[in-house]
Scaffold this active site. Structure first.
Site, short mmCIF file in Angstrom:
data_model
loop_
_atom_site.label_atom_id
_atom_site.label_comp_id
_atom_site.label_asym_id
_atom_site.label_seq_id
_atom_site.Cartn_x
_atom_site.Cartn_y
_atom_site.Cartn_z
N GLY A 41 -5.23 0.78 9.21
CA GLY A 41 -5.52 2.17 9.51
C GLY A 41 -6.99 2.49 9.39
N VAL A 50 -1.97 -4.06 3.91
CA VAL A 50 -2.41 -4.43 5.27
C VAL A 50 -2.31 -3.23 6.20
CG1 VAL A 50 -2.05 -5.98 7.22
CG2 VAL A 50 -1.76 -6.83 4.89
N ASP A 51 -1.26 -2.43 6.05
CA ASP A 51 -1.16 -1.20 6.83
C ASP A 51 -2.36 -0.29 6.56
OD1 ASP A 51 1.12 -1.46 8.38
OD2 ASP A 51 2.45 -0.65 6.86
N VAL A 52 -2.71 -0.14 5.29
CA VAL A 52 -3.81 0.75 4.93
C VAL A 52 -5.13 0.25 5.51
CG1 VAL A 52 -5.15 1.67 3.00
CG2 VAL A 52 -2.65 1.60 2.86
#
Length: 377
Positions: free
Chosen positions: A171, A166-168
């Site tokens: 981003g 989810v972070d990726v």
């Protein structure tokens, strides 16, 4: 300036830490932007996310911070805060992932920065939107978005993905939003605020799964390695190791039956002849496929199926995955900066303005003097 790619000349003030923001700004740096990473005296938390380490530095930090200049600033110190404000005033893009409202106390929120820099593209990354105070950790977003509810075995507990996906994805969305806003600025001269959050990014990235819930009210559950709509589409055991089959249409299924020696009797069976029927009758089809695949090992089936035009793949660990990519001519590992720090290649290929890796991930405050000189301070 740092790079010579398509974003050369753009200055990005990077007030982010951990993964979603730093991953976004690293990609912008690869594309030529001059990215100035601002850290508190404590530093980016990922510097302490260890093991593993390389030359004393956490590989977690190294994986998301190449191509940047680094300066350490303590916003509680007036001189340091003035440097931060000067950077925001000079930047084309400001990217931050503080808690909602966290920068307002320092005069570094969107309204304050825009007052002195009306053309700024100001990107805010939050966990769950500007109204939520819940910390923006990836695993919380995986839980709250439903991602964990569709990951894992049907009879097992919910599972998170094996990486902070989810972070990726967030981003990537942040970078896309920044580029869209820059395009608008090129046309009008006006900047704007861009907002992304982990939860919305996760719901979007769930694609067909979240689409089923939003469109038809169908709430999916865990299917292990099975696909909810396509079969066979996942791993199967062989005489030696597992192989992943990805049969996406009826012609591919007919070719699979031929390779496995199942013939037209199975390929033409009304339970299996169409994609929808195969999905419905997967419990009857699976033992037929498993019995046939038991006759050879995964590598042999991979060679035979690939030659016949049946999409499939062996399951590799990351070490072998890099070898496979290299053998495929993809050159997955690059070196950054004069230090020749190894890193994973940016996946974007541009024919006229290629990505580049002029700077290795910086130590804390590595470029403090450079940044101050750049800002004339």
């Amino acid at each position: 300036m740092t790079g010579a790619g398509p974003l050369a000349g753009l200055v990005v003030a990077d007030f982010t830490r951990v993964l979603a923001g730093p991953y976004c700004t690293m990609l912008l740096a690869d594309l030529g932007a001059t990215v100035i990473k601002v850290e508190s005296p404590v530093g980016d938390e990922t510097r302490q996310f260890r093991p593993p380490v390389h030359d004393g530095e956490a590989t977690y930090y190294l994986s998301a911070n190449r191509g940047k200049r680094a300066i350490t600033l303590d916003f509680a110190e007036p001189d340091d805060l003035e440097v931060a404000k000067a950077l925001a005033a000079r930047a084309d893009v400001v990217i931050e992932n503080f808690k909602p409202g966290g920068l307002a106390a320092y005069g570094l929120d969107y309204d304050a920065v825009r007052a002195g820099n009306p053309a700024v593209v100001y990107v805010s990354i939050t966990g769950f939107g500007p109204e939520s105070s819940l910390p923006g950790y990836d695993v919380l977003a995986q839980a709250l978005s439903g991602l964990m509810s569709v990951t894992g075995s049907p009879d097992g507990p919910p599972m998170k993905a094996g990486v902070a996906i989810v972070d990726v994805v967030t981003g990537l969305h942040a970078g896309l939003g920044a580029l869209a806003a820059l395009r608008h600025r090129d046309q009008t001269g006006a900047g704007q605020r861009v907002e992304v959050n982990l939860l919305s990014s996760a719901l979007s990235a769930l694609a067909n799964q979240s689409g089923a819930a939003a469109i038809a009210g169908v709430v999916p559950g865990r299917l292990g390695n099975d696909h909810p709509s396509i079969y066979p589409y996942g791993p199967f055991p062989t005489a030696e190791g597992d192989i992943v089959l990805a049969v996406g249409n009826d012609a591919q299924f007919a070719r699979l039956c031929a390779v496995l020696g199942l013939g037209p009797a199975v390929a033409g069976d009304e339970r299996f002849a169409s994609a929808a029927e195969r999905s419905i009758h997967r419990s009857a089809l699976r033992p037929l496929l498993t019995a046939a695949l038991a006759g050879r090992g995964a590598q042999e089936w991979f060679d035979l199926c690939t030659a016949a035009g049946v999409p499939c793949a062996p399951i590799l660990d990351l070490g072998r995955a890099f070898e496979w990519a290299r053998d495929a001519g993809l050159d997955p590992v690059v070196t950054a900066g004069p230090e020749q720090t190894r890193s994973v290649r940016n996946p974007i290929t541009l024919s006229a303005t290629p990505v580049a890796y002029p700077l290795a991930p910086p130590p804390p405050d590595h470029d403090g003097a450079w940044v101050r000189e750049f800002l004339g301070r």
